[in-house]
Design a protein around this motif. Structure first.
Motif, PDB file in Angstrom:
ATOM      1  N   PRO A  15       0.822  -1.223   0.000  1.00 31.61           N
ATOM      2  CA  PRO A  15       0.000   0.000   0.000  1.00 31.61           C
ATOM      3  C   PRO A  15       0.853   1.269   0.000  1.00 31.61           C
ATOM      4  N   LEU A  70      -0.502  -1.243  -9.659  1.00 35.98           N
ATOM      5  CA  LEU A  70      -1.386  -0.084  -9.740  1.00 35.98           C
ATOM      6  C   LEU A  70      -1.695   0.210 -11.198  1.00 35.98           C
ATOM      7  N   ASP A 123      -6.001   0.082  -7.466  1.00 36.17           N
ATOM      8  CA  ASP A 123      -5.069  -0.947  -7.023  1.00 36.17           C
ATOM      9  C   ASP A 123      -5.294  -2.227  -7.816  1.00 36.17           C
ATOM     10  N   ARG A 141       2.144   1.906  -3.473  1.00 41.43           N
ATOM     11  CA  ARG A 141       1.056   2.374  -4.333  1.00 41.43           C
ATOM     12  C   ARG A 141       0.794   3.864  -4.087  1.00 41.43           C
TER      13      ARG A 141
END
Length: 276
Positions: free
Chosen positions: A15, A40, A35, A18
């Motif tokens: 995360p 991504l 996502d 991203r």
């Protein structure tokens, strides 16, 4: 409207990584992100797409990835709101604030309930910097204060401030869609605020609290305008940058007689608080 999709396949697909790539690509015109299991997908209006600018935007962080592959391809027109609805989930911040879409039910367990339909605008609360700025708001005495939300995106920060007791708010964004969207979201939340399309040249009032969740370069460029517009004993909260940017932003603030108060962090992102 024709869009170009940039697929980024990277390791580790965390995360945090991203968020880093999303923020960098937003600076060169990408306005939607999704996502994927391997990384991504980022979307930009085809007329604004520049392959060289895309590569240059991510080059500074390429070394943090074990693998980073990029594929660009045109995509047909799609119902972006429908795609967003399929992927959007409410976000909670410190069990105090819940940011939801219009189609999510109200939850009375949260002090602050905000309804956001972002469309093409930035600021749903899912990004670390928006979360950090809302945390800052909970630590500021907002009763009867005047608020400026620079680079307002969806208007979420100004809306939050008004719901927490601020007397008035002005939200400014250079992007037309963001200005329109912020007005729509204000209506959804039953708050009144002035929304202005433009940049720092549109700052013509004085404020008790200024919120700016943008990127480092724009913050450095606009900070003199913030300092001028801030009332004595006023508060300036900044975010949209990394830990590595802290020193240069503090130095700029100090040169403008803005005194550092505190900072909060999430992952590699930071929010700084100053007072005049």
């Amino acid at each position: 409207m024709q869009y170009t999709e940039t697929q980024l396949i990277f390791k580790p697909a965390t995360p945090e990584n991203r968020e880093i790539l999303s923020a960098l690509l937003a600076e060169v015109g990408y306005d939607s992100f999704m996502d994927t299991p391997t990384g991504l997908s980022a979307y930009i209006i085809t007329s604004n797409f520049d392959a060289a600018a895309t590569m240059a935007a991510i080059e500074p962080v390429r070394s943090i990835f074990e693998q980073l592959n990029i594929v660009n391809k045109p995509v047909p027109d799609v119902d972006w709101n429908a795609e967003w609805e399929k992927n959007f989930t409410p976000i909670t911040i410190d069990d105090k604030c819940r940011i939801r879409a219009p189609f999510h039910e109200y939850d009375a367990n949260y002090q602050l309930d905000i309804i956001i339909e972002p469309k093409m605008s930035f600021g749903t609360g899912h990004h670390a910097t928006t979360t950090l700025m809302i945390r800052q708001l909970f630590d500021i005495e907002l009763d009867n204060k005047t608020i400026l939300d620079m680079g307002c995106g969806t208007g979420v920060l100004a809306i939050a401030a008004l719901k927490l007791g601020a007397a008035s708010a002005i939200a400014i964004d250079i992007d037309h869609w963001s200005a329109v969207n912020a007005e729509e979201n204000a209506l959804r939340n039953n708050v009144q605020m002035a929304v202005i399309e433009g940049g720092a040249e549109q700052i013509n009032d004085k404020f008790d609290v200024i919120l700016a969740n943008i990127n480092r370069n724009i913050l450095l460029e606009q900070m003199p305008a913030y300092a001028t517009a801030l009332n004595a004993n006023g508060t300036l909260c900044l975010s949209g940058f990394y830990k590595t940017d802290i020193d240069i932003l503090k130095e700029k603030a100090q040169s403008l007689n803005l005194h550092f108060v505190s900072q909060i962090e999430r992952d590699e992102w930071v929010s700084l608080k100053f007072e005049k």
